[in-house]
Scaffold this motif. Structure first.
Motif, PDB file in Angstrom:
ATOM      1  N   THR A 155       8.154   8.290  -3.331  1.00 44.15           N
ATOM      2  CA  THR A 155       7.917   7.778  -5.235  1.00 44.15           C
ATOM      3  C   THR A 155       6.388   8.835  -6.001  1.00 44.15           C
ATOM      4  O   THR A 155       6.993  10.053  -6.584  1.00 44.15           O
ATOM      5  N   LEU A 156       5.780   8.920  -4.772  1.00 41.67           N
ATOM      6  CA  LEU A 156       4.755   9.631  -5.177  1.00 41.67           C
ATOM      7  C   LEU A 156       4.998  11.215  -4.759  1.00 41.67           C
ATOM      8  O   LEU A 156       4.205  12.248  -5.994  1.00 41.67           O
ATOM      9  N   LEU A 157       5.225  11.859  -3.768  1.00 41.47           N
ATOM     10  CA  LEU A 157       6.087  13.472  -4.046  1.00 41.47           C
ATOM     11  C   LEU A 157       6.818  13.234  -4.887  1.00 41.47           C
ATOM     12  O   LEU A 157       6.590  14.867  -5.760  1.00 41.47           O
ATOM     13  N   SER A 158       7.658  12.419  -5.741  1.00 42.85           N
ATOM     14  CA  SER A 158       9.077  13.408  -6.725  1.00 42.85           C
ATOM     15  C   SER A 158       7.762  13.266  -7.641  1.00 42.85           C
ATOM     16  O   SER A 158       8.213  14.403  -8.625  1.00 42.85           O
ATOM     17  N   ALA A 159       6.959  11.939  -8.385  1.00 36.60           N
ATOM     18  CA  ALA A 159       5.694  11.921  -9.218  1.00 36.60           C
ATOM     19  C   ALA A 159       5.074  13.332  -9.530  1.00 36.60           C
ATOM     20  O   ALA A 159       5.191  13.622 -10.484  1.00 36.60           O
ATOM     21  N   SER A 160       4.629  13.652  -8.071  1.00 36.59           N
ATOM     22  CA  SER A 160       3.557  15.067  -8.358  1.00 36.59           C
ATOM     23  C   SER A 160       4.718  16.066  -9.032  1.00 36.59           C
ATOM     24  O   SER A 160       4.610  17.193  -9.473  1.00 36.59           O
ATOM     25  N   ALA A 206      -3.378  14.863  -6.801  1.00 37.68           N
ATOM     26  CA  ALA A 206      -3.625  13.194  -6.283  1.00 37.68           C
ATOM     27  C   ALA A 206      -2.500  12.517  -5.580  1.00 37.68           C
ATOM     28  O   ALA A 206      -2.390  12.203  -4.906  1.00 37.68           O
ATOM     29  N   THR A 207      -1.498  12.773  -6.171  1.00 43.23           N
ATOM     30  CA  THR A 207      -0.237  12.251  -5.494  1.00 43.23           C
ATOM     31  C   THR A 207       0.442  13.235  -4.973  1.00 43.23           C
ATOM     32  O   THR A 207       0.559  12.022  -3.721  1.00 43.23           O
ATOM     33  N   ALA A 208       0.471  13.944  -4.831  1.00 43.99           N
ATOM     34  CA  ALA A 208       1.352  14.665  -3.560  1.00 43.99           C
ATOM     35  C   ALA A 208       0.292  14.489  -2.015  1.00 43.99           C
ATOM     36  O   ALA A 208       0.622  14.296  -1.764  1.00 43.99           O
ATOM     37  N   ALA A 209      -1.161  14.965  -2.839  1.00 45.16           N
ATOM     38  CA  ALA A 209      -1.774  14.307  -1.068  1.00 45.16           C
ATOM     39  C   ALA A 209      -1.572  12.722  -0.914  1.00 45.16           C
ATOM     40  O   ALA A 209      -1.906  12.729   0.737  1.00 45.16           O
ATOM     41  N   SER A 210      -1.908  12.295  -1.917  1.00 46.81           N
ATOM     42  CA  SER A 210      -1.135  10.860  -1.278  1.00 46.81           C
ATOM     43  C   SER A 210      -0.243  10.571  -0.497  1.00 46.81           C
ATOM     44  O   SER A 210       0.226   9.679   0.206  1.00 46.81           O
ATOM     45  N   GLY A 211       0.677  10.950  -1.345  1.00 44.76           N
ATOM     46  CA  GLY A 211       2.052  10.882  -0.812  1.00 44.76           C
ATOM     47  C   GLY A 211       2.265  11.245   0.620  1.00 44.76           C
ATOM     48  O   GLY A 211       3.242  10.357   1.348  1.00 44.76           O
ATOM     49  N   LEU A 212       1.890  12.889   0.813  1.00 44.65           N
ATOM     50  CA  LEU A 212       1.999  13.409   1.832  1.00 44.65           C
ATOM     51  C   LEU A 212       1.074  12.648   3.359  1.00 44.65           C
ATOM     52  O   LEU A 212       2.181  12.057   3.833  1.00 44.65           O
ATOM     53  N   SER A 213       0.232  12.123   3.091  1.00 38.18           N
ATOM     54  CA  SER A 213      -0.426  11.743   4.203  1.00 38.18           C
ATOM     55  C   SER A 213       0.323   9.713   4.657  1.00 38.18           C
ATOM     56  O   SER A 213       0.245   9.741   5.430  1.00 38.18           O
ATOM     57  N   ILE A 214       0.621   9.879   3.406  1.00 43.28           N
ATOM     58  CA  ILE A 214       1.650   7.581   3.461  1.00 43.28           C
ATOM     59  C   ILE A 214       3.069   8.082   4.269  1.00 43.28           C
ATOM     60  O   ILE A 214       3.121   7.780   5.333  1.00 43.28           O
ATOM     61  N   LEU A 215       3.331   8.702   4.121  1.00 44.58           N
ATOM     62  CA  LEU A 215       4.792   9.552   4.230  1.00 44.58           C
ATOM     63  C   LEU A 215       4.126  10.007   5.932  1.00 44.58           C
ATOM     64  O   LEU A 215       5.169   9.580   7.142  1.00 44.58           O
ATOM     65  N   TRP A 216       3.178  10.718   6.538  1.00 45.68           N
ATOM     66  CA  TRP A 216       3.087  11.142   7.894  1.00 45.68           C
ATOM     67  C   TRP A 216       2.329  10.157   8.451  1.00 45.68           C
ATOM     68  O   TRP A 216       3.252  10.151   9.783  1.00 45.68           O
ATOM     69  N   ILE A 217       1.439   9.241   8.399  1.00 47.04           N
ATOM     70  CA  ILE A 217       1.353   8.221   8.998  1.00 47.04           C
ATOM     71  C   ILE A 217       1.644   7.365   9.140  1.00 47.04           C
ATOM     72  O   ILE A 217       2.264   6.667  10.468  1.00 47.04           O
TER      73      ILE A 217
END
Length: 338
Positions: free
Chosen positions: A57-62, A102-113
Motif C-alpha cells: 500500500t505504501l509503495l503504491s501510494a508513493s 516517506a511512503t517509499a522508504a517506509s514501504g520498502l523497509s516494511i517489505l524488506w524486514i
C-alpha cells in the motif's frame, strides 16, 4: 481558481493524502498482492500478511504521488483530472515529493524486514517502472501500455514471494494472468477518453492506433482462457477444477472483448471496462477456493529453507511437495600419511 493556493485544513488532510495516493487504484493493487499471498503454497502467517499488505500500500501510494508530480501540467488539460490535488494546488510539489519519499522508504523497509528482500526488491522495482518508465513514456511511445501491464503484473508476485521467498513458474503464470487482464481493462477504460488523452499529448493505443487497441483486447481475452485453463493447473498454481470453473468468466470476457473489437463505441467499451472490474476479484477468489481442497500436508512448511538432516531436499519450481535430490554429496575427510 487553479492558480491560487488552497489553505490546507487539517481535518481534510487525510482526504487529500488519499487523493494523492489514488486510494482506489492503491486498494486494487494491494488486493492483487493479497491474492498472490493467499495463493502461495504455505501456511498463513498474520505478521507476514500485514507487512505485505501495508508495504505494498505504501509503495503504491508513493508511485501514485510521483505520477501526480510528473503529470500535473498535463492533468490540467484533461477534464477527468482537472481537480487533482496538485492541479488545484492543495499540495506544493515539495510536499508531494516528501510524501512520496516517506511512503517509499517506509514501504520498502516494511517489505524488506517483515517479508524478505526479494519482495522489497520487487516493490521498489515496480515503483521505478511506474514512475520512471510508464508515466513519462505515455507522452512519447505507444509501448507505455505494455509497460503499465508489467506494473500491474508485479504486485501478485510480491504477495507470493512474501510467503515463499522464491519466484517459480506458478507465480509467473499468476503474474501473466494479471498482465493480460490489463489490456481489456485499460483499453475499455481509455476508449471513451481519447479526446482527453489526445489534448494532453498522451500516445496511448486508443489515440495512436485504434485498430491495435481493438486487436490487443481480443488477443489477451483469448490468452486469459489459455492461462487459466491450461497454464495455471499445469504449473500447479491451481487445480484442474479451476480450469473448468474459470471458463464462464473468461467466456464473458472474450464475448465482451469481441463486441468491442467488432463495434468499438461508448457502450461496448464501457461494458467491457465495468466487467473487467468484476472479473479480477472473482477470478482471484476462484483461484483461492480451488486450492482449499488440497491436502494440507502438501503446503506445510513448504517455505522452510532448512534441509533435512538425512537427505538434501529441493523444491521443484511450481511443485507443492519436496522431492529428494538425485545427487547426495558427502564430503569425506582426506587421509594423509606422515
Amino acid at each position: 481558481m487553479a492558480d491560487d493556493w488552497n489553505k490546507m485544513d487539517p481535518k481534510n488532510l487525510l482526504e487529500a493524502y488519499l487523493q494523492l495516493s489514488k486510494h482506489r487504484l492503491t486498494l486494487l493493487i494491494t488486493s492483487t498482492a493479497v491474492g498472490g499471498f493467499m495463493m502461495a503454497p504455505a501456511a498463513f502467517d498474520a505478521s507476514t500478511f500485514a507487512a505485505c499488505a501495508i508495504g505494498t500500500t505504501l509503495l503504491s501510494a508513493s508511485a501514485n504521488a510521483c505520477n501526480h508530480l510528473l503529470e500535473a501540467p498535463y492533468d490540467a488539460q484533461m477534464k477527468r483530472t482537472q481537480s487533482r490535488v496538485l492541479v488545484i494546488h492543495r499540495f506544493s510539489p515539495l510536499h508531494a515529493l516528501t510524501f512520496a519519499g516517506a511512503t517509499a522508504a517506509s514501504g520498502l523497509s516494511i517489505l524488506w524486514i517483515g517479508c524478505n528482500p526479494i519482495t522489497g526488491i520487487l516493490g521498489i522495482l515496480n515503483l521505478g517502472i511506474y514512475a520512471g518508465v510508464y508515466t513519462p513514456l505515455k507522452r512519447y511511445h505507444i509501448g507505455c501500455t505494455w509497460a503499465g501491464a508489467v506494473v500491474g503484473a508485479i504486485p501478485p508476485l510480491m504477495g507470493y514471494t512474501a510467503v515463499t521467498g522464491v519466484i517459480d513458474p506458478a507465480v509467473l503464470v499468476l503474474g501473466t494472468i494479471l498482465y493480460s487482464w490489463q489490456f481489456p481493462h485499460f483499453n475499455g477504460l481509455s476508449w471513451n477518453l481519447r479526446g482527453d488523452y489526445s489534448r494532453a499529448g498522451y500516445r496511448v493505443m486508443c489515440v495512436t492506433d485504434e485498430d491495435l487497441c481493438r486487436r490487443t483486447t481480443i488477443r489477451h481475452a483469448l490468452a486469459l482462457i489459455g492461462l487459466c485453463s491450461i497454464a495455471a493447473p499445469i504449473s500447479h498454481l491451481t487445480t484442474w477444477g479451476f480450469a473448468v470453473d474459470s471458463l464462464p468468466l473468461n467466456a464473458v470476457m472474450l464475448y465482451l472483448s469481441y463486441k468491442f473489437y467488432r463495434n468499438p463505441d461508448a457502450k461496448t467499451s464501457r461494458t467491457l471496462f465495468r466487467f473487467s472490474l468484476l472479473y479480477l476479484p472473482l477470478i482471484m477468489v476462484l483461484m483461492v477456493i480451488s486450492n482449499q481442497g488440497r491436502n494440507p500436508n502438501e503446503f506445510k512448511n513448504l517455505h522452510t529453507l532448512a534441509p533435512d538432516n538425512s537427505v538434501t531436499n529441493k523444491l521443484l519450481p511450481g511443485s507443492l511437495s519436496s522431492v529428494p535430490s538425485p545427487v547426495d554429496i558427502k564430503v569425506r575427510p582426506r587421509i594423509t600419511f606422515d
